[in-house]
Design an enzyme around this catalytic site. Structure first.
Site, PDB file in Angstrom:
ATOM      1  N   LEU A  40       1.009  -1.180   0.007  1.00  0.00           N
ATOM      2  CA  LEU A  40      -0.069  -0.164  -0.058  1.00  0.00           C
ATOM      3  C   LEU A  40       0.805   1.190   0.007  1.00  0.00           C
ATOM      4  CD1 LEU A  40      -2.844  -0.803   2.398  1.00  0.00           C
ATOM      5  CD2 LEU A  40      -2.825  -1.124  -0.080  1.00  0.00           C
ATOM      6  N   SER A  41       2.202   1.285  -0.163  1.00  0.00           N
ATOM      7  CA  SER A  41       3.021   2.203  -0.079  1.00  0.00           C
ATOM      8  C   SER A  41       2.828   3.088  -1.191  1.00  0.00           C
ATOM      9  CB  SER A  41       4.559   1.961  -0.350  1.00  0.00           C
ATOM     10  OG  SER A  41       4.813   1.288   1.014  1.00  0.00           O
ATOM     11  N   THR A  91      12.694  -3.141   0.325  1.00  0.00           N
ATOM     12  CA  THR A  91      12.297  -3.968   1.153  1.00  0.00           C
ATOM     13  C   THR A  91      13.013  -5.354   1.006  1.00  0.00           C
ATOM     14  OG1 THR A  91      10.004  -4.742   2.170  1.00  0.00           O
ATOM     15  CG2 THR A  91      10.295  -4.757  -0.208  1.00  0.00           C
ATOM     16  N   LYS A  95      17.111  -5.223   2.076  1.00  0.00           N
ATOM     17  CA  LYS A  95      17.535  -4.242   3.093  1.00  0.00           C
ATOM     18  C   LYS A  95      19.040  -4.099   3.990  1.00  0.00           C
ATOM     19  CE  LYS A  95      12.930  -3.167   4.652  1.00  0.00           C
ATOM     20  NZ  LYS A  95      12.070  -3.312   6.059  1.00  0.00           N
ATOM     21  N   ASN A 116      16.188   1.136   4.358  1.00  0.00           N
ATOM     22  CA  ASN A 116      14.918   1.023   3.693  1.00  0.00           C
ATOM     23  C   ASN A 116      14.579   2.023   2.858  1.00  0.00           C
ATOM     24  OD1 ASN A 116      14.008   2.777   5.762  1.00  0.00           O
ATOM     25  ND2 ASN A 116      11.899   2.015   5.369  1.00  0.00           N
ATOM     26  N   ASP A 131      12.469   2.492   9.018  1.00  0.00           N
ATOM     27  CA  ASP A 131      11.787   1.423   9.717  1.00  0.00           C
ATOM     28  C   ASP A 131      11.638   1.491  11.101  1.00  0.00           C
ATOM     29  OD1 ASP A 131      10.707  -0.110   7.548  1.00  0.00           O
ATOM     30  OD2 ASP A 131      12.545  -1.236   7.199  1.00  0.00           O
ATOM     31  N   GLY A 155      13.683 -12.894  14.017  1.00  0.00           N
ATOM     32  CA  GLY A 155      14.063 -12.410  12.993  1.00  0.00           C
ATOM     33  C   GLY A 155      15.192 -11.323  13.385  1.00  0.00           C
ATOM     34  N   SER A 156      16.226 -11.395  12.559  1.00  0.00           N
ATOM     35  CA  SER A 156      17.260 -10.570  12.903  1.00  0.00           C
ATOM     36  C   SER A 156      18.039  -9.887  11.585  1.00  0.00           C
ATOM     37  CB  SER A 156      18.625 -10.982  13.599  1.00  0.00           C
ATOM     38  OG  SER A 156      18.938 -12.334  12.912  1.00  0.00           O
ATOM     39  N   GLY A 157      17.049  -9.938  10.440  1.00  0.00           N
ATOM     40  CA  GLY A 157      17.625  -9.460   9.089  1.00  0.00           C
ATOM     41  C   GLY A 157      17.260  -7.912   9.039  1.00  0.00           C
ATOM     42  N   VAL A 246       5.500  -7.259  12.075  1.00  0.00           N
ATOM     43  CA  VAL A 246       5.948  -6.220  10.869  1.00  0.00           C
ATOM     44  C   VAL A 246       5.379  -6.570   9.647  1.00  0.00           C
ATOM     45  CG1 VAL A 246       8.031  -6.009  12.016  1.00  0.00           C
ATOM     46  CG2 VAL A 246       8.038  -7.425  10.122  1.00  0.00           C
TER      47      VAL A 246
END
Length: 304
Positions: A40-41, A91, A95, A116, A131, A155-157, A246
């Protein structure tokens, strides 16, 4: 790897369409990623641009739809810069891989280790991270005062690095990080321990960490339409806990739905999507947008 003529032509066509606008200030922005067709960006950015009298266009550059390999990211980024894009959002899964392709990083992006938003100026590319602030603002408005003694983050990306910094800035007492790539989680934990005077640990098994957590955050793509499922077993959750995600398409992931059903307070990913866009819009346009207007646009488009 070079871009095919077809892909380069597609990017040029985006700019030709933009040029048909009568407005004096034209701004073209792209989103680089995979599986982004439901983003939706575009509607948030473009509608706010129209409200401000700008010829503002936002284009999805989906590597899946265009048949591009990850190795073509440098060529796509360079083509966008040369063709006159004001910048690009970045995205999953780019990133972190975008970092060495940029001229300079903002202090926040350098501290987080993920980007980002990329702004093109005078042939230079500057990497930013919106972000982190976006998640923190969403958390403050959407959850408010909740227990923060210990949080488990999955998650650690690229998104995970930004969310972890936001959580520590919000006052988390201790942070456990799990990733299916254990070394990545260990590196993030070590980097954050050196920056914040807080207990940050990489954990090998998320199930064991859930029971001691005040809250759980999913900072992985799991839950997206393209990656269905949940990052942990929701049966482990208790009503005393809060759960944040997220992912915002679907608007509510299976994790959020099942956590709510178990009595947990929940924070879907939509708020982060809005507030990171608010900051990114200002970076691309040089004009501060109306966050409330962008929130209303998002809610209308998402049907919530």
């Amino acid at each position: 790897m070079l871009l095919t003529d077809a892909v380069h032509g597609a990017l040029q066509a985006m700019l030709r369409h933009d040029a048909s606008s009568p407005a004096q200030k034209r701004i073209a922005v792209g989103l680089l990623g995979r599986g982004i067709t439901e983003s939706l960006s575009p509607v948030m950015h473009e509608q706010e641009g129209r409200r401000l009298g700008l010829a503002y266009t936002y284009h999805l550059i989906d590597f899946d739809q265009l048949g591009l390999a990850d190795a073509q990211l440098p060529a796509v980024l360079d083509a966008a810069r040369r063709l006159g894009f004001a910048g690009c959002n970045v995205t999953y899964p780019f990133k972190q891989t975008v970092l060495p392709l940029l001229t300079v990083l903002s202090p926040e992006a350098a501290g987080i280790g993920a980007v980002n938003s990329v702004v093109f100026t005078n042939g230079r590319s500057t990497g930013h991270n919106t972000d982190c602030w976006g998640f923190a603002e969403s958390f403050r408005l959407g959850l408010g005062a909740v227990p923060m003694s210990r949080v488990l983050q999955i998650g650690s990306g690229g998104a995970g690095a930004a969310v972890a910094v936001a959580l520590l800035q919000l006052g988390v007492g201790a942070l456990d990080v799990f990733d299916t790539e254990p070394e990545r989680a260990r590196q993030l934990a070590e980097r954050l321990r050196g920056r914040f005077a807080v207990d940050v640990n990489a954990v090998d098994e998320p199930s064991a960490a859930v029971s001691s957590a005040s809250g759980v955050v999913n900072a992985t793509p799991v839950g997206m339409d393209k990656y269905p499922g949940t990052p942990i077993d929701p049966a482990l959750l208790e009503a005393r806990q809060w759960v944040a995600d997220v992912v915002y398409f679907p608007r509510e992931t299976a994790l959020i739905q099942q956590a709510r059903a178990r009595g947990c307070r929940v924070l879907p990913g939509g708020g982060m999507a809005v507030y990171q866009a608010v900051r990114a819009f200002e970076l691309f346009s040089g004009i501060r947008p109306d966050g409330a207007a962008m929130t209303a646009t998002f809610r209308h488009a998402a049907g919530v």
